[in-house]
Design a protein around this motif. Structure first.
Motif, mmCIF file in Angstrom:
data_model
loop_
_atom_site.group_PDB
_atom_site.id
_atom_site.type_symbol
_atom_site.label_atom_id
_atom_site.label_comp_id
_atom_site.label_asym_id
_atom_site.label_seq_id
_atom_site.Cartn_x
_atom_site.Cartn_y
_atom_site.Cartn_z
ATOM 1 N N THR A 331 99.167 -19.719 -53.546
ATOM 2 C CA THR A 331 100.440 -20.345 -53.896
ATOM 3 C C THR A 331 100.535 -20.421 -55.426
ATOM 4 O O THR A 331 99.576 -20.836 -56.073
ATOM 5 C CB THR A 331 100.498 -21.751 -53.278
ATOM 6 O OG1 THR A 331 100.482 -21.624 -51.866
ATOM 7 C CG2 THR A 331 101.743 -22.506 -53.718
ATOM 8 N N SER B 106 99.070 -20.548 -40.609
ATOM 9 C CA SER B 106 98.272 -21.040 -41.723
ATOM 10 C C SER B 106 99.135 -21.558 -42.867
ATOM 11 O O SER B 106 98.609 -22.111 -43.818
ATOM 12 C CB SER B 106 97.323 -19.949 -42.247
ATOM 13 O OG SER B 106 96.180 -20.545 -42.790
ATOM 14 N N ASP B 272 88.307 -27.074 -45.622
ATOM 15 C CA ASP B 272 89.618 -26.552 -45.993
ATOM 16 C C ASP B 272 90.635 -27.249 -45.091
ATOM 17 O O ASP B 272 90.650 -27.042 -43.874
ATOM 18 C CB ASP B 272 89.626 -25.039 -45.795
ATOM 19 C CG ASP B 272 90.962 -24.393 -46.178
ATOM 20 O OD1 ASP B 272 92.011 -25.060 -46.036
ATOM 21 O OD2 ASP B 272 90.949 -23.233 -46.590
ATOM 22 N N LYS B 299 102.282 -27.975 -47.185
ATOM 23 C CA LYS B 299 102.203 -27.630 -45.763
ATOM 24 C C LYS B 299 102.442 -28.913 -44.965
ATOM 25 O O LYS B 299 103.547 -29.213 -44.551
ATOM 26 C CB LYS B 299 100.845 -27.019 -45.445
ATOM 27 C CG LYS B 299 100.642 -25.718 -46.225
ATOM 28 C CD LYS B 299 99.343 -25.032 -45.909
ATOM 29 C CE LYS B 299 99.254 -23.747 -46.716
ATOM 30 N NZ LYS B 299 98.033 -23.019 -46.450
HETATM 31 C C1 LIG Z 1 93.494 -21.741 -44.532
HETATM 32 C C2 LIG Z 1 94.012 -21.756 -45.936
HETATM 33 N N1 LIG Z 1 93.198 -22.142 -46.931
HETATM 34 C C3 LIG Z 1 93.620 -22.195 -48.216
HETATM 35 C C4 LIG Z 1 94.891 -21.835 -48.557
HETATM 36 C C5 LIG Z 1 95.281 -21.826 -50.004
HETATM 37 O O1 LIG Z 1 96.232 -22.750 -50.335
HETATM 38 P P1 LIG Z 1 97.252 -22.545 -51.522
HETATM 39 O O2 LIG Z 1 98.082 -21.360 -51.186
HETATM 40 O O3 LIG Z 1 98.005 -23.788 -51.592
HETATM 41 O O4 LIG Z 1 96.456 -22.291 -52.761
HETATM 42 C C6 LIG Z 1 95.785 -21.426 -47.555
HETATM 43 C C7 LIG Z 1 97.190 -21.105 -47.856
HETATM 44 O O5 LIG Z 1 97.791 -20.217 -47.993
HETATM 45 C C8 LIG Z 1 95.332 -21.379 -46.209
HETATM 46 O O6 LIG Z 1 96.154 -20.974 -45.240
#
Ligand SMILES: Cc1ncc(COP(=O)(O)O)c(C=O)c1O
Lengths: 456, 525, 123
Positions: A331, B106, B272, B299
């Motif tokens: 993100t 996800s 996570d 999310k």
């Molecule tokens: C399982 C999982 N872990 C970590 C992330 C990373 O999060 P972010 O995109 O907010 O950095 C994501 C998101 O895309 C995810 O689906």
């Protein structure tokens, strides 16, 4: 509950379609001892829109908003006027409630904006290419250092004393864990930036030199000189821009020899928002493209041969390269990039130049007036829209006293450099197109009162 | 070579011609399907401007002369009507939650309540500078402190670091806490264990934080292999990163046993929390022995995804890790004053073990206000209902489709908030990609495809709790029809999408000869 | 000249003390369109099994392991502008790098053409 469309009847029917007796049957994999018997203790039950709005408005009312006071803060976050259409457009649901354009056929809106944004950023920074955004300027700064280390296969970064201390601390935090060497120095309260010190620190082990432009005290380093010195040692120049409006007036770092240019894009379109979300800008030479962090949008064609855009060179990224990725970012700051891009489109290069001239002229008016306050001296010979005042005493106390008088007078160096005794008389003052003469007068008068020990 | 394309993901160009190509118009537009040029094609630099500015009252300082820009940045400007049209027309080429289900596994693409947008724009939050004297920002600090309190309450943890800017940045924060805690014990542990099914950010973050990454296998049931994990633990292992519920949409039943084993071996447990939406208000991760977990406010707590961001990734911490969190943080004293602690030797709440700053300023305030409004709106009962409805919706999708789509872990019990399918059983030459592109023609955003990597041709469907039953039924009917077509080898699916603003795009050309910025010499195709 | 294979889908042609390494036609077929090839620097000393090059397709990046040890003596510069050579001619014009063999006895452990073909037939 106004956000939950399932009715009790839906739930019952769906459970029976699934073949589950109760909702708890679906949580059977959660060990019983870890399941809460009822709603989490301590958190109240759901609340109406009106009630929540009232609570939030009461919290908001406890802040002194920038627009309600003479306002002079900068230091990496600037208060510029944002055209009304920017916020209107970013609230279009098709932009606001989409995500990373993984399915390009139905995300051409976001993708074309990113392609335009990348081009705008590259042209503003004077680099060949730019990516689709990082979190903010400070994290982009560390990413640039990590990228320079990959390119040069060296592990030392030299930081100018003019680098924003939050950026410097972010870099030091990361380096402490990755084992990169950081050669940093605090700023000195001189009229000239520390170009000579930085150049003297470059050696054959240096991966990159990191120089903020204009620097944190508002001075303007000689990037071309530093670039030449870096190049002579096989090191890269990373230029950091925390006020992109300045690039409407002063030369783009990429045109002065910077290999990587990172920046904070908040000034255009994003707003202060108490520090976030902001927008990391990241541009560099085209030959380094495979070492870049973050998303990249590229042009291609579709099956009918029509122009279209996709996310590309993804093998650099975490979802494909995993532990060998160039960065862990996923993100990013998409919506802030959209806001930046719209604001930039409304201005154009010529409008940005005009905006920069106005900022600089307003700053000159402020510097002249504030320099007349007894006991106050302007440190800088040269500045864009932010400069440093030297007060007769502790600037942190003065800032608090000004706030007691309803004036948001600047950022004290004591706040930015806790414990650096030699800097505590410094006060950073930022001036933009928003700053009126009456505000300048109000600050000058209040500062005079504060320095003379008048009670508020 | 290392694994050859483990996910099975290969972009394929479509065939045939689209409706637009068959019925050309003079304008290139087709009724409400509007084409839009680039801004660089709409105006030349210097032509016009959408912002009225007075002339500057004075010329630049003489000292600035040697720094001045040689030429104005070559960027076109547009007047307001033109700009509004440009971006509005572009917006219509996007799919979005506001248009229909966006079941991207996800990513938790739930409805974004508009109240949250409204409160984030209150001048008292939107027009406040991060470095204002603390006495002038008690409301803003109060928001951070209150949200922090609710996050701790909901997770049953000890503390929370609010500054990380997204999930991946939160992962980094958690791993740096672990590294700092291990260093404080005078130890040096270099290895982080990550399951094969983990999101790419997990191994990438561990490497970014200077750890060596080793992967741990999954069982045939789609969960972490506890025996393999326990066997690998030792004095070189700093910790594990477990996603729970995991990326196959399953709850890690052995979580407590994993935590106990890792702690017994002197390591820490990173969780996570991207999938927290499945258990929010029902399960407190703190009761499962974890030491750190990021929460993606974009999310679970509905802050809008914005076409890629911004996000926010606060990290809840156990008692063992709390002393090592980042700066700055907030704390309230008995007099009701909220303090922002920016350095290790602050007068109040000194935190000598804090590992330092991860970014400028104090975190994603604009996301905090939205997330706080979301939490207060739902309350303890509403959040519990969120998790239950999210899980119910996912199981409904799973059970309604498992006769036509292979559900590799369907036998191992209910799923949590997302349903996982594979490409097994599709006709020869048909792939997950074809189903995804077919969904576009059906008017839906596709699910996450080719992730997690542990299943060939993965399709990960996360409906979220904000889909109605009727909406789900429509989605299920479409996906069923596509699965049947792909099983039967319906060739028209290979050229989908037919009705989107663009047909399949040539990703190979984009990657072989990257065109990343517009240049006057690059003629439009 | 003798050609050997690995179970990781590399091939090596050996002539005197020089080996030429590429990936097999089977491997390129699994990867799909190759978009970029990252090659080692000439003069690099490599150990048997080291990841020496990377072959990117649009959605995957695969490390190429050297079948034997040695010193990189040449790389296929044509791939920089034309990575698709690995797709169109993986086992001739799409070669990746050459090395001066460090220990020719390592060749004995590799597969011959027939053994490799039998191996991929099982996959
Ligand atoms: C399982 C999982 N872990 C970590 C992330 C990373 O999060 P972010 O995109 O907010 O950095 C994501 C998101 O895309 C995810 O689906």
């Amino acid at each position: 509950m106004r956000y939950l469309p399932l009715t009790p009847a839906d739930r019952t029917e769906m459970l029976s379609a699934i073949g589950a007796d109760t909702i708890d049957a679906l949580f059977a994999d959660v060990p019983a001892e870890a399941r809460l018997p009822g709603p989490v203790a301590g958190l109240p039950a759901h609340a109406s829109e009106m009630a929540v709005e009232r609570h939030m408005a009461a919290l908001a009312a406890r802040n002194l908003t920038a627009g309600a006071a003479p306002f002079f803060l900068g230091a990496g976050a600037y208060r510029h006027h944002i055209p009304a259409s920017v916020d209107h457009l970013i609230q279009r649901g098709e932009f606001l409630t989409a995500y990373t354009p993984y399915q390009p056929e139905i995300a051409q809106g976001t993708l074309q904006v990113l392609f335009e944004f990348q081009t705008q950023v590259a042209r503003l920074l004077g680099t060949d290419i730019a990516n689709a955004s990082m979190y903010d300027g400070s994290t982009a700064c560390w990413e640039a250092i990590a990228m320079a280390a990959r390119i040069t296969r060296r592990k030392k970064a030299v930081l100018s004393g003019g680098l924003h201390p939050h950026y410097g601390e972010t870099v030091k935090t990361m380096a402490r864990f990755t084992g990169d060497a950081i050669d940093a120095r605090p700023p000195r309260l001189d009229a000239a930036p520390d170009d000579a010190d930085v150049i003297a620190a470059i050696d054959g082990e240096t991966a990159c030199v990191v120089v903020q432009y204009p620097d944190v005290l508002g001075r303007i380093p000689d990037l071309a000189l530093i670039a030449a010195a870096a190049q002579a040692h096989g090191a890269l120049l990373v230029a950091v821009v925390t006020e992109p409006v300045a690039l409407g007036l002063i030369e783009a770092p990429g045109h002065l020899g910077a290999d990587i240019v990172v920046g904070e894009g908040q000034s255009l379109g994003v707003g202060l928002q108490f520090g976030g979300p902001y927008l990391g800008l990241f541009g560099c030479r085209e030959k380094f493209v495979r070492q870049m962090p973050g998303r990249l949008c590229g042009q291609t064609v579709d099956a009918d041969g029509r122009r279209g855009f996709v996310l590309t060179l993804s093998t650099r990224e975490q979802h494909i390269r995993r532990e060998k990725a160039t960065s862990n970012i996923c993100t990013n700051s998409g919506l802030c990039a959209l806001a930046f891009s719209i604001h930039m489109t409304l201005l154009g290069g010529a409008g940005l130049a005009r905006l920069a001239q106005v900022n600089h002229a307003r700053a000159q008016a402020a510097a002249r007036r504030l320099g007349q306050v007894p006991g106050v001296a302007v440190l800088n010979d040269v500045y864009f829209n932010e400069f440093t005042l030297i007060l007769p005493g502790d600037a942190r106390a003065a800032v608090r006293a000004l706030a007691d008088r309803g004036v948001l007078g600047g950022v004290s160096l004591g706040r930015l450099y806790p414990g650096e005794g030699g800097l505590d008389r410094g006060l950073l003052v930022a001036v933009t197109e928003m700053t009126g003469d009456d505000e300048i007068e109000a600050l000058a008068t209040a500062l005079d009162d504060v320095l003379q020990g008048e009670p508020a | 070579m290392s694994a050859l394309n483990p996910s099975g993901w290969r972009p394929e160009a479509g065939t045939g011609e689209s409706a637009a190509a068959l019925a050309p118009t003079a304008s290139g537009d087709h009724a409400l399907a509007l084409e839009e040029p680039l801004i660089f094609e709409l105006a030349a630099p210097g032509d016009k401007c959408g912002v009225d500015l007075d002339a500057p009252e004075s010329p630049p300082l003489p000292g600035l002369a040697r720094f001045l820009r040689a030429a104005i940045a070559p960027l076109p400007g547009l007047t307001e009507p033109e700009a509004v049209r440009h971006y509005t027309r572009l917006s219509r080429q996007n799919y979005a939650i506001d248009l229909g289900p966006f079941p991207l596994g996800s990513c938790t693409m739930k409805h974004n309540p508009r109240l949250n947008e409204k409160v984030a724009r209150l001048a008292g939050f939107a027009d406040v500078h991060p470095l204002q004297p603390q006495q002038t920002v008690q409301g803003a600090l109060g928001v951070i402190n209150e949200l922090a309190f609710w996050l701790v309450t909901l997770t049953g943890m000890h503390g929370v670091a609010m500054t990380p800017k997204a999930g991946a940045h939160g992962e980094l924060c958690g791993l740096l806490c672990i590294k700092a805690a291990i260093a404080a014990r005078g130890e040096d542990r270099r290895v982080i264990l990550v399951p094969e099914s983990a999101h790419g950010t997990n191994p990438a973050t561990a490497a970014f934080a200077g750890f060596a990454v080793e992967s741990i296998p999954a069982t045939a049931e789609g969960r972490v292999d506890l025996a393999a994990l326990t066997a690998r633990l030792g004095p070189d292992v700093a910790g594990v990163m477990i996603t729970n519920p995991n990326t196959c949409g399953l709850f890690e039943r052995d979580m407590k046993a994993i935590s106990d084993a890792v702690h017994a071996a002197g390591g820490y447990v990173y969780c996570d929390g991207a999938n927290f939406n499945a258990i929010v208000g029902k399960v407190r991760p703190g009761d499962l022995g974890i030491d750190a977990m990021h929460i993606n406010l974009h999310k679970t707590f509905s802050t809008p995804h914005g076409g890629g961001g911004p996000g926010s990734g606060p990290v809840v911490l156990s008692q063992a890790l709390s002393p090592f969190g980042p700066l700055p943080f907030t704390a309230r004293t008995a007099d009701g004053v909220v303090h922002l602690i920016e350095d290790t030797n602050a007068d109040v709440f000194p935190q000598p073990g804090a590992f330092g700053r991860m970014a400028a300023f104090h975190g994603q305030m604009g996301m905090f206000t939205r997330a706080l409004a979301y939490i207060l709106s739902h309350g303890a009962d509403g959040l519990r209902q969120v998790a239950e409805d999210a899980v119910l919706n996912a199981n409904y999708v799973l059970r309604r489709l498992e006769d036509v789509l292979d559900a590799p872990f369907g036998h191992s019990g209910p799923c949590m908030h997302e349903a996982l399918f594979s490409d097994a059983g599709l006709a020869d030459g048909f792939s997950t990609l074809d189903i995804a592109k077919g969904l576009i023609d059906e008017g839906f955003h596709p699910m996450t495809v080719y992730f997690p990597l542990v299943v060939h041709g993965s399709m990960l469907v996360e409906p979220t709790e904000t889909e109605s039953r009727a909406g789900l039924d429509r989605f299920i009917a479409s996906l069923r029809s596509l699965a049947e077509r792909a099983r039967a080898g319906d060739a028209s699916l290979k050229s989908a999408p037919h009705f989107a603003p663009r047909r399949r795009l040539d990703e190979t050309q984009a990657a072989r000869k990257p065109v990343l910025v517009w240049r006057e010499t690059v003629a439009p195709a | 000249m003798t050609r050997y294979f690995t179970k990781d889908h590399e091939w090596i042609d050996v002539a005197g003390d020089t080996g030429t390494v590429g990936i097999t036609d089977y491997a390129q077929g699994q990867l799909g369109d190759i978009t970029f090839v990252e090659l080692p620097a000439v003069g690099t000393a490599v150990g048997k099994g080291d990841a020496v090059a990377v072959v990117d397709s649009v959605k995957a990046a695969s490390d190429v392991y050297t079948p034997v040890s040695g010193t990189v003596s040449d790389v296929n510069g044509a791939l920089e502008g034309e990575p698709e050579l690995v797709n169109t001619d993986a086992e001739v014009a799409g070669w990746l790098f050459r090395l001066t063999l460090g220990d020719p006895s390592e060749l004995a452990a590799l597969l011959d053409q027939a053994a490799y073909e039998a191996y991929i037939a099982e996959l």
